[in-house]
Scaffold this active site. Sequence first.
Site, mmCIF file in Angstrom:
data_model
loop_
_atom_site.group_PDB
_atom_site.id
_atom_site.type_symbol
_atom_site.label_atom_id
_atom_site.label_comp_id
_atom_site.label_asym_id
_atom_site.label_seq_id
_atom_site.Cartn_x
_atom_site.Cartn_y
_atom_site.Cartn_z
ATOM 1 N N HIS A 1 91.339 -66.721 15.146
ATOM 2 C CA HIS A 1 90.548 -66.773 13.914
ATOM 3 C C HIS A 1 91.312 -66.787 12.762
ATOM 4 O O HIS A 1 90.912 -67.526 11.974
ATOM 5 C CB HIS A 1 89.623 -65.423 14.037
ATOM 6 C CG HIS A 1 88.643 -65.204 12.797
ATOM 7 N ND1 HIS A 1 87.334 -65.666 12.929
ATOM 8 C CD2 HIS A 1 89.089 -65.025 11.573
ATOM 9 C CE1 HIS A 1 86.960 -65.486 11.471
ATOM 10 N NE2 HIS A 1 87.745 -65.302 10.878
ATOM 11 N N GLU A 2 92.388 -65.886 12.519
ATOM 12 C CA GLU A 2 93.346 -66.130 11.418
ATOM 13 C C GLU A 2 94.143 -67.253 11.423
ATOM 14 O O GLU A 2 94.291 -67.639 10.329
ATOM 15 C CB GLU A 2 94.100 -64.784 11.405
ATOM 16 C CG GLU A 2 93.248 -63.295 11.182
ATOM 17 C CD GLU A 2 92.231 -63.449 10.243
ATOM 18 O OE1 GLU A 2 92.337 -64.010 9.200
ATOM 19 O OE2 GLU A 2 91.014 -62.768 10.664
ATOM 20 N N GLN B 1 92.252 -66.502 2.148
ATOM 21 C CA GLN B 1 90.873 -65.309 1.863
ATOM 22 C C GLN B 1 91.112 -64.572 0.703
ATOM 23 O O GLN B 1 90.387 -64.022 0.207
ATOM 24 C CB GLN B 1 90.675 -64.482 3.013
ATOM 25 C CG GLN B 1 90.224 -65.370 4.225
ATOM 26 C CD GLN B 1 89.949 -64.530 5.363
ATOM 27 O OE1 GLN B 1 90.729 -63.984 6.077
ATOM 28 N NE2 GLN B 1 88.657 -63.946 5.563
ATOM 29 N N HIS C 1 92.269 -69.975 10.214
ATOM 30 C CA HIS C 1 92.125 -70.009 8.484
ATOM 31 C C HIS C 1 93.414 -70.621 8.031
ATOM 32 O O HIS C 1 93.193 -71.455 6.989
ATOM 33 C CB HIS C 1 92.068 -68.499 8.039
ATOM 34 C CG HIS C 1 90.927 -67.692 7.692
ATOM 35 N ND1 HIS C 1 89.732 -68.453 7.104
ATOM 36 C CD2 HIS C 1 90.284 -66.758 8.410
ATOM 37 C CE1 HIS C 1 88.745 -67.521 7.215
ATOM 38 N NE2 HIS C 1 89.015 -66.632 8.000
ATOM 39 N N CYS D 1 83.476 -62.695 9.393
ATOM 40 C CA CYS D 1 84.401 -63.085 8.516
ATOM 41 C C CYS D 1 84.279 -62.602 7.128
ATOM 42 O O CYS D 1 83.249 -62.436 6.530
ATOM 43 C CB CYS D 1 84.408 -64.750 8.273
ATOM 44 S SG CYS D 1 85.754 -65.314 7.329
ATOM 45 N N LEU D 2 85.358 -62.014 6.499
ATOM 46 C CA LEU D 2 85.164 -61.181 5.179
ATOM 47 C C LEU D 2 84.981 -62.232 4.227
ATOM 48 O O LEU D 2 84.362 -61.780 3.252
ATOM 49 C CB LEU D 2 86.568 -60.549 4.786
ATOM 50 C CG LEU D 2 87.110 -59.401 5.720
ATOM 51 C CD1 LEU D 2 88.525 -58.633 5.417
ATOM 52 C CD2 LEU D 2 86.014 -58.270 5.839
ATOM 53 N N GLY E 1 91.275 -58.652 10.670
ATOM 54 C CA GLY E 1 92.208 -59.911 10.139
ATOM 55 C C GLY E 1 92.163 -60.226 8.858
ATOM 56 O O GLY E 1 90.882 -60.064 8.270
#
Length: 160
Positions: free
Chosen positions: A132-133, A51, A136, A90-91, A46
């Site tokens: 999660h996304e 991000q 964000h 997480c990226l 994701g």
Amino acid sequence: MAKLPIVMHPADVLEKPCEKVSAFDKELIKLLKDMHETMLEADGVGLAAPQVGISKRVAVVDIGDEFGRIELINPKIIEKRGEQTGPEGCLSFPGLYGEVKRADYVKVHAYNRRGKPFTIEADEFLARALQHEIDHLDGILFTSKVLRYYENDELEEVEG
């Protein structure tokens, strides 16, 4: 398509609620394509627009299941139930993993790239990825929900 630079924590854009998308145009389609390519190259499941430094309510999710690539514009969770606890990373936090409690089922209302509304229902891992996304997009980071962080010897199992 271009690979976009992933914003690392700490960065203000990661902790601020994003603006709603109002223009469903070629620029949005390019952003979605570039975000998906960036996510795949980074081995993620994701990626949210903040991000990549863009404060818009746009996210892509692809956990490699039958749903394939899910593009979410202005998503909102309209129903959730149950509970699951599991590993998240997480990226924007490379190498950091923690145990997070989330709803086991979610129903999400969003728009596609053409501005057409749709609803998706998900459970288990896909529900976790969607939550999660969407977090964000609300300026909420998974680190604020971690019950415990994984130690280095546990990471191999999580990343495995």
